[in-house]
Scaffold this motif. Structure first.
Motif, PDB file in Angstrom:
ATOM      1  N   GLU A  79      42.898  51.400  39.700  1.00  0.00           N
ATOM      2  CA  GLU A  79      41.408  51.253  39.706  1.00  0.00           C
ATOM      3  C   GLU A  79      40.926  50.352  39.261  1.00  0.00           C
ATOM      4  O   GLU A  79      39.916  50.128  38.263  1.00  0.00           O
ATOM      5  CB  GLU A  79      40.782  52.554  39.227  1.00  0.00           C
ATOM      6  N   PRO A  80      41.162  49.020  39.528  1.00  0.00           N
ATOM      7  CA  PRO A  80      40.618  47.847  38.765  1.00  0.00           C
ATOM      8  C   PRO A  80      39.007  47.692  39.165  1.00  0.00           C
ATOM      9  O   PRO A  80      38.858  47.670  40.341  1.00  0.00           O
ATOM     10  CB  PRO A  80      41.429  46.396  39.360  1.00  0.00           C
ATOM     11  N   ASP A  81      38.422  47.176  38.452  1.00  0.00           N
ATOM     12  CA  ASP A  81      36.888  46.899  38.560  1.00  0.00           C
ATOM     13  C   ASP A  81      36.737  45.542  39.701  1.00  0.00           C
ATOM     14  O   ASP A  81      35.902  45.494  40.340  1.00  0.00           O
ATOM     15  CB  ASP A  81      36.197  46.803  37.355  1.00  0.00           C
ATOM     16  N   SER A  82      37.841  44.766  39.377  1.00  0.00           N
ATOM     17  CA  SER A  82      37.756  43.361  39.874  1.00  0.00           C
ATOM     18  C   SER A  82      39.243  42.847  40.275  1.00  0.00           C
ATOM     19  O   SER A  82      40.198  43.392  39.479  1.00  0.00           O
ATOM     20  CB  SER A  82      36.967  42.222  39.163  1.00  0.00           C
ATOM     21  N   ILE A  83      39.201  42.188  41.416  1.00  0.00           N
ATOM     22  CA  ILE A  83      40.726  41.473  41.456  1.00  0.00           C
ATOM     23  C   ILE A  83      40.819  40.122  41.012  1.00  0.00           C
ATOM     24  O   ILE A  83      39.717  39.467  41.242  1.00  0.00           O
ATOM     25  CB  ILE A  83      40.919  41.772  43.234  1.00  0.00           C
ATOM     26  N   VAL A  84      41.841  39.955  40.580  1.00  0.00           N
ATOM     27  CA  VAL A  84      42.108  38.351  39.819  1.00  0.00           C
ATOM     28  C   VAL A  84      42.836  37.504  40.988  1.00  0.00           C
ATOM     29  O   VAL A  84      43.680  37.977  41.630  1.00  0.00           O
ATOM     30  CB  VAL A  84      42.616  38.371  38.679  1.00  0.00           C
ATOM     31  N   LEU A  85      42.117  36.354  41.429  1.00  0.00           N
ATOM     32  CA  LEU A  85      42.766  35.455  42.228  1.00  0.00           C
ATOM     33  C   LEU A  85      42.866  34.123  41.728  1.00  0.00           C
ATOM     34  O   LEU A  85      42.023  33.523  41.030  1.00  0.00           O
ATOM     35  CB  LEU A  85      41.891  35.366  43.626  1.00  0.00           C
ATOM     36  N   PHE A 111      36.076  44.888  48.772  1.00  0.00           N
ATOM     37  CA  PHE A 111      37.187  45.469  49.653  1.00  0.00           C
ATOM     38  C   PHE A 111      36.861  46.595  50.115  1.00  0.00           C
ATOM     39  O   PHE A 111      37.008  47.366  51.241  1.00  0.00           O
ATOM     40  CB  PHE A 111      38.403  45.504  48.856  1.00  0.00           C
ATOM     41  N   LEU A 112      36.011  47.559  49.370  1.00  0.00           N
ATOM     42  CA  LEU A 112      36.046  49.095  49.263  1.00  0.00           C
ATOM     43  C   LEU A 112      34.548  49.415  50.251  1.00  0.00           C
ATOM     44  O   LEU A 112      34.708  50.359  50.863  1.00  0.00           O
ATOM     45  CB  LEU A 112      35.618  49.692  47.994  1.00  0.00           C
ATOM     46  N   LYS A 113      33.725  48.368  50.208  1.00  0.00           N
ATOM     47  CA  LYS A 113      32.444  48.639  51.152  1.00  0.00           C
ATOM     48  C   LYS A 113      32.568  47.830  52.373  1.00  0.00           C
ATOM     49  O   LYS A 113      31.628  47.832  53.172  1.00  0.00           O
ATOM     50  CB  LYS A 113      31.396  48.095  50.379  1.00  0.00           C
ATOM     51  N   GLY A 114      33.577  47.198  52.752  1.00  0.00           N
ATOM     52  CA  GLY A 114      33.953  46.789  54.177  1.00  0.00           C
ATOM     53  C   GLY A 114      33.547  45.339  54.381  1.00  0.00           C
ATOM     54  O   GLY A 114      33.805  44.900  55.286  1.00  0.00           O
ATOM     55  N   TRP A 115      33.243  44.536  53.456  1.00  0.00           N
ATOM     56  CA  TRP A 115      32.893  43.211  53.477  1.00  0.00           C
ATOM     57  C   TRP A 115      34.197  42.320  54.005  1.00  0.00           C
ATOM     58  O   TRP A 115      33.801  41.403  54.799  1.00  0.00           O
ATOM     59  CB  TRP A 115      32.370  42.589  52.110  1.00  0.00           C
ATOM     60  N   ILE A 116      35.328  42.738  53.324  1.00  0.00           N
ATOM     61  CA  ILE A 116      36.312  41.796  53.847  1.00  0.00           C
ATOM     62  C   ILE A 116      36.703  42.186  55.375  1.00  0.00           C
ATOM     63  O   ILE A 116      37.373  41.121  56.101  1.00  0.00           O
ATOM     64  CB  ILE A 116      37.586  42.274  52.945  1.00  0.00           C
ATOM     65  N   GLN A 117      36.265  43.176  55.798  1.00  0.00           N
ATOM     66  CA  GLN A 117      36.525  43.339  57.293  1.00  0.00           C
ATOM     67  C   GLN A 117      35.770  42.911  58.231  1.00  0.00           C
ATOM     68  O   GLN A 117      35.895  42.370  59.180  1.00  0.00           O
ATOM     69  CB  GLN A 117      36.466  44.829  57.614  1.00  0.00           C
ATOM     70  N   THR A 145      37.473  36.142  39.622  1.00  0.00           N
ATOM     71  CA  THR A 145      37.451  37.442  39.915  1.00  0.00           C
ATOM     72  C   THR A 145      36.545  38.005  41.163  1.00  0.00           C
ATOM     73  O   THR A 145      35.485  37.366  41.275  1.00  0.00           O
ATOM     74  CB  THR A 145      37.041  38.224  38.812  1.00  0.00           C
ATOM     75  N   LEU A 146      37.136  38.927  41.885  1.00  0.00           N
ATOM     76  CA  LEU A 146      36.563  39.463  43.209  1.00  0.00           C
ATOM     77  C   LEU A 146      36.087  40.725  42.842  1.00  0.00           C
ATOM     78  O   LEU A 146      37.285  41.688  43.025  1.00  0.00           O
ATOM     79  CB  LEU A 146      37.347  39.280  44.372  1.00  0.00           C
ATOM     80  N   PHE A 163      44.998  42.725  46.881  1.00  0.00           N
ATOM     81  CA  PHE A 163      44.138  43.937  46.231  1.00  0.00           C
ATOM     82  C   PHE A 163      45.260  44.864  46.105  1.00  0.00           C
ATOM     83  O   PHE A 163      45.246  45.758  45.052  1.00  0.00           O
ATOM     84  CB  PHE A 163      43.020  44.163  47.379  1.00  0.00           C
ATOM     85  N   GLU A 164      46.128  45.130  47.278  1.00  0.00           N
ATOM     86  CA  GLU A 164      47.071  46.078  47.017  1.00  0.00           C
ATOM     87  C   GLU A 164      47.940  45.984  45.972  1.00  0.00           C
ATOM     88  O   GLU A 164      48.238  47.140  45.291  1.00  0.00           O
ATOM     89  CB  GLU A 164      47.873  46.270  48.498  1.00  0.00           C
ATOM     90  N   ALA A 165      48.296  44.800  45.736  1.00  0.00           N
ATOM     91  CA  ALA A 165      49.333  44.696  44.760  1.00  0.00           C
ATOM     92  C   ALA A 165      48.773  44.788  43.285  1.00  0.00           C
ATOM     93  O   ALA A 165      49.245  45.460  42.401  1.00  0.00           O
ATOM     94  CB  ALA A 165      49.823  43.283  44.590  1.00  0.00           C
ATOM     95  N   GLN A 166      47.481  44.399  43.293  1.00  0.00           N
ATOM     96  CA  GLN A 166      46.994  44.579  41.808  1.00  0.00           C
ATOM     97  C   GLN A 166      46.431  46.030  41.649  1.00  0.00           C
ATOM     98  O   GLN A 166      46.166  46.512  40.298  1.00  0.00           O
ATOM     99  CB  GLN A 166      45.819  43.872  41.499  1.00  0.00           C
TER     100      GLN A 166
END
Length: 378
Positions: free
Chosen positions: A40-46, A223-229, A217-218, A79-82
């Motif tokens: 459950e990360p609050d943000s994804i690190v890139l 990811f969860l609200k559909g923006w990436i889609q 950080t993203l 995202f899946e990895a983190q």
């Protein structure tokens, strides 16, 4: 104008088809399931090396393509990895390409559009005659055809990510005895690509860096609200670059905003003017960035001081911008908390109306246009 209207219409058609197929909601649910079952990360690190240009283009801008979902797939894999790995852990693929809990379930597509008929359903109407007339059978057929299309697009994304070049490839796909790609066994590479060493640079979860521009950080809502889609690759690239600037210079971002002129943008990131400018316009409409505004407390303090010498140190949002001056931008992450599909549908519908009004006004002020219409009426 006609091109802008047609581009907008195509995008609205895609969104409408996504809504009918419920593809964005299903993909978001699948991602939410991964997030809740994991860390459950609050943000994804890139790692920001993905954005940095090496020569004329960066790995990021090589993925700004009119079709395909390579950039989206790479970010989804990160995202899946983190969600399941600890910092420093190497990536291993434990997810199938198709079926339940597969990579295909993480991407939302709009289906196969049939240009000749101007509809989506026509492209899926190759079902056997014996299945026609049964709503359940027809739905199963369409679902299977859509799943097949998702799988083809995922494989296409993997090929694109591998074919960035020997050193820049972002995935590695082993080959079978006859040279065929074994997609199920692909490996994710780090943001800097495979590298030039015999052993590939397999992806590992990065350490969050607060003091340098090595990582950005993203927010999870991307990811969860559909923006990436639903965002186009050029919009995602523009958003990532603005995030990097905002986190690299947080004080400047919060006080006066960040900006990029053509030369440093091309040299630093390799993103061209048209992609950048269009990306900024759409992100502004969608509520993910805004024109720079002074912090509320600072604005009030400056107004109370009334000292022109101090006020002049800060760009004023209300001043007239000269044509050659860049826009100053600030990120508005609260926009990410909104439903992406609904937001784009609303804003693109407004844009359709604005473009139609502009075309009407243009026709009314174009003597040649009025003359040609009058001749046609006669």
């Amino acid at each position: 104008m006609a091109d802008a209207r047609e581009t907008n219409e195509r995008r609205l058609r895609r969104l409408q088809q996504m809504r009918r197929a419920d593809s964005v909601a299903k993909a978001s649910e699948a991602l939410d399931k991964i997030w809740k079952a994991g860390k459950e990360p609050d943000s994804i690190v890139l790692r920001s090396v993905l954005l940095r240009a090496d020569g004329e283009r960066s790995r990021l801008t090589k993925l700004v393509l009119p079709r395909g979902l390579a950039l989206r797939f790479y970010l989804l894999a990160v995202f899946e990895a983190q969600c399941r790995l600890d910092t420093g852990d190497l990536w291993q693929n434990g997810r199938p390409l198709k079926g339940a809990d597969s990579w295909s379930t993480l991407v939302a597509i709009d289906g196969a559009y049939d240009t000749a008929s101007g509809a989506y359903d026509a492209a899926l109407e190759s079902m056997p005659p014996e299945l026609r007339g049964s709503a359940r059978a027809e739905e199963r057929w369409r679902t299977r055809k859509l799943e097949d299309l998702e799988l083809r697009q995922v494989k296409g994304a993997l090929r694109t990510l591998e074919e960035l070049g020997q050193e820049d490839s972002l995935v590695s796909i082993p080959r079978g005895v006859r040279g065929q790609r074994l997609y199920e066994d692909f490996s994710l590479m780090g943001e800097g690509g495979r590298g030039d060493m015999p052993t590939p640079d397999v992806y590992s979860v990065p350490v969050r860096s607060w003091t340098t521009a090595k990582t950005i950080t993203l927010p999870k809502d991307f990811f969860l609200k559909g923006w990436i889609q639903v965002l186009n690759p050029s919009e995602v690239a523009t958003w990532l670059i603005l995030r990097m600037l905002s986190q690299w210079a947080p004080r400047k971002h919060s006080v006066s905003g960040v900006f990029l002129t053509t030369r440093p943008r091309m040299q630093g990131f390799g993103l061209r003017d048209d992609a950048w400018e269009d990306g900024c316009r759409r992100l502004l409409e969608f509520g993910l960035i805004r024109h720079a505004q002074l912090p509320e407390g600072l604005a009030a303090s400056l107004e109370a001081l009334g000292d022109p010498a101090i006020t002049a140190l800060f760009p004023q949002p209300t001043r007239v911008r000269r044509p050659y001056e860049p826009h100053f931008w600030q990120m508005t992450d609260n926009g990410l908390t909104k439903n992406a599909l609904q937001t784009l549908d609303r804003e693109l519908t407004h844009r359709r109306e604005a473009l139609a009004d502009a075309a009407t006004r243009r026709a009314q002020h174009d003597p040649e246009h009025r003359t040609s219409h009058a001749s046609a009426d006669e």
